[in-house]
Design a protein around this motif. Sequence first.
Motif: not given
Length: 187
Positions: A166-174, A179-183
């Motif tokens: 994983e290069f950049q963490k992704g986040y989910i709201l509910k 932002r999707p994870s860059m992988v």
Amino acid sequence: MNIEEAAVEAQQVEDEAVAQTANEAEVPNLEENELELIKKENEELKAKLEEAENRMLRLQADFENSRRRARLDLEAAEKYRAQSLISGLLPAIDNFERALQLDADNEQAKSLLQGMEMVYRGILDALKAEGAEQIEAVGKEFDPHMHQAVMQVQEENYDSNVVVEEFQKGYILKDRVIRPSMVKVNQ
């Protein structure tokens, strides 16, 4: 035309039909042609009444649908109210993560990193309280809705279509991806 106007129009048409029927009862000696004209006019008035009632029912249904849509829009706005704030905080969180990966040489730097980690954990806890969470990526099967593949590799230690790094963490709201994870994904 609103619901009240449609109801008034329907009442007027009904009143005309009742008056017409009353006129038929009062004049028993009318000629058959006149009687046919009156019956035809009566039928036309009934058709207008039915049309006005149908129009009123459609207006009521449209009104109920617009109320329902407005309520759903309001619920969605309340559910995702923190999205713009969280989106604005994500670059700062990324910077915190990069800073926390540094190695400390002396006690003062270690103390500073420890304080930064406390602030970082506080921000993550606040995000979690609003319903935002990090997307798990490494070791999981690639999901194009949650992950953004920026590289592909071929490693024997991982199954096909599994996230390797994983290069950049992704986040989910509910239930919405902020932002999707860059992988990096295994082929």
